[in-house]
Design a protein around this motif. Structure first.
Motif, PDB file in Angstrom:
ATOM      1  N   UNK A  28      92.851  26.654  51.826  1.00  0.00           N
ATOM      2  CA  UNK A  28      92.055  25.786  52.691  1.00  0.00           C
ATOM      3  C   UNK A  28      91.997  26.422  54.067  1.00  0.00           C
ATOM      4  N   UNK A  29      90.800  26.619  54.577  1.00  0.00           N
ATOM      5  CA  UNK A  29      90.633  27.163  55.918  1.00  0.00           C
ATOM      6  C   UNK A  29      90.099  26.078  56.828  1.00  0.00           C
ATOM      7  N   UNK A  30      90.791  25.846  57.929  1.00  0.00           N
ATOM      8  CA  UNK A  30      90.344  24.842  58.889  1.00  0.00           C
ATOM      9  C   UNK A  30      89.996  25.540  60.198  1.00  0.00           C
ATOM     10  N   UNK A  31      88.813  25.240  60.704  1.00  0.00           N
ATOM     11  CA  UNK A  31      88.319  25.902  61.900  1.00  0.00           C
ATOM     12  C   UNK A  31      88.735  25.212  63.182  1.00  0.00           C
ATOM     13  N   UNK A  32      88.626  25.955  64.279  1.00  0.00           N
ATOM     14  CA  UNK A  32      88.993  25.425  65.586  1.00  0.00           C
ATOM     15  C   UNK A  32      88.187  24.173  65.924  1.00  0.00           C
ATOM     16  N   UNK A  33      86.920  24.166  65.555  1.00  0.00           N
ATOM     17  CA  UNK A  33      86.065  23.025  65.890  1.00  0.00           C
ATOM     18  C   UNK A  33      86.516  21.750  65.193  1.00  0.00           C
ATOM     19  N   UNK A  34      87.223  21.892  64.071  1.00  0.00           N
ATOM     20  CA  UNK A  34      87.767  20.729  63.371  1.00  0.00           C
ATOM     21  C   UNK A  34      89.070  20.266  64.010  1.00  0.00           C
ATOM     22  N   UNK A  35      89.840  21.213  64.540  1.00  0.00           N
ATOM     23  CA  UNK A  35      91.168  20.904  65.082  1.00  0.00           C
ATOM     24  C   UNK A  35      91.157  20.456  66.535  1.00  0.00           C
ATOM     25  N   UNK A  36      90.164  20.935  67.289  1.00  0.00           N
ATOM     26  CA  UNK A  36      90.145  20.698  68.734  1.00  0.00           C
ATOM     27  C   UNK A  36      88.967  19.809  69.104  1.00  0.00           C
ATOM     28  N   UNK A  37      89.250  18.757  69.864  1.00  0.00           N
ATOM     29  CA  UNK A  37      88.180  17.892  70.351  1.00  0.00           C
ATOM     30  C   UNK A  37      87.430  18.579  71.492  1.00  0.00           C
ATOM     31  N   UNK A  38      86.268  18.021  71.838  1.00  0.00           N
ATOM     32  CA  UNK A  38      85.468  18.599  72.915  1.00  0.00           C
ATOM     33  C   UNK A  38      86.174  18.545  74.272  1.00  0.00           C
ATOM     34  N   UNK A  39      87.164  17.653  74.407  1.00  0.00           N
ATOM     35  CA  UNK A  39      87.905  17.568  75.672  1.00  0.00           C
ATOM     36  C   UNK A  39      89.109  18.509  75.698  1.00  0.00           C
TER      37      UNK A  39
END
Length: 269
Positions: free
Chosen positions: A14-25
């Motif tokens: 399973x690969x999880x990207x930064x955009x999934x882990x980090x909110x816009x704030x």
């Protein structure tokens, strides 16, 4: 209603990207990580071999250090990654412990491809970790030391390709790539209103390549082009990959049940 897919996967990356882990704030998305820990722990307890390839070291480091823009200077990126990787693994460790699981950090560089001894060593490590009943290997590129100069090319380029390489290394049946997009579209859905989600892709042809483009968020480095390169490597080794939205990691259960979600890359259909 689309037919169920035939998904048979005993070993899954399973690969999880930064955009999934980090909110816009710039803050880490703890609910997603906690749910990811629940899903992967459940799979492991049900007899699946599971490897997590996690981006996010620089993104998490930016949040810890209150940095708004991704650093341009390489040494600054490496320092921020060092801070972020420590924080990220602590968060994963706490999340997985809730379900009786330990995590193992594997930071790798490109020499696992270029040098047979390095390849053998990382393979041995993976096999030992996968044989453990209560351990989930978490893989990232060693951003603190990797560089891309021609005489010292240690960098993979992005974690999309790294996840495909890991899938090949551990001889996994399936790569699930969790991103901030629902799958692969006929065109950029943010720019083309009638872009359609493609259910299945059997080969990466010029038409598919033309449909890809653009880069990811300010935290990450990947765009659709890097995901296609990963898919190309997966197809080359007769493995399967699903690209889907990672906002709710429980979607992994649906994917393994054969629900036609996201885009499936597979020759064997």
């Amino acid at each position: 209603m689309q037919n169920k897919r035939q998904i048979s996967a005993d070993r899954i990356v399973i690969k999880v990207g930064t955009s999934t882990l980090i909110r816009q704030n710039s803050q880490i998305n703890l609910p997603v990580i906690k749910k990811l820990a629940y899903v992967l722990s459940t799979l492991k307890k049900n007899g699946k071999d599971v490897v997590l390839v996690s981006s996010g070291a620089i993104g998490v480091g930016m949040g810890v250090l209150n940095i708004d823009q991704r650093p341009i200077k390489i040494s600054k990126q490496q320092a921020v990654a060092a801070v972020g990787q420590a924080e990220l693994m602590q968060i994963y460790n706490e999340a997985f412990h809730e379900y009786g699981m330990s995590v193992a950090q594997i930071l790798i560089t490109r020499d696992i491809i270029d040098y047979p001894e390095s390849h053998t060593n990382v393979m041995n490590s993976f096999q030992e970790l996968l044989s453990m009943d209560n351990t989930i290997p978490i893989v990232n590129e060693n951003d603190t030391v990797t560089v891309s100069e021609l005489d010292h090319h240690t960098k993979f380029g992005d974690n999309d390709q790294l996840s495909a390489i890991v899938t090949n290394l551990v001889d996994a049946d399936l790569l699930i790539m969790l991103s901030d997009i629902d799958g692969f579209y006929s065109a950029n859905p943010l720019k083309v209103s009638d872009a359609t989600l493609i259910d299945t892709i059997k080969q990466i042809d010029p038409e598919i390549i033309a449909a890809a483009g653009g880069h990811g968020t300010k935290y990450g480095t990947g765009g659709m082009t890097t995901k296609l390169k990963a898919a190309e490597l997966i197809l080359k080794h007769n493995q399967q990959m699903i690209l889907t939205n990672g906002k709710d990691p429980e979607i992994i259960f649906n994917l393994l049940a054969g629900d036609p979600i996201g885009t499936l890359f597979s020759k064997n259909i």
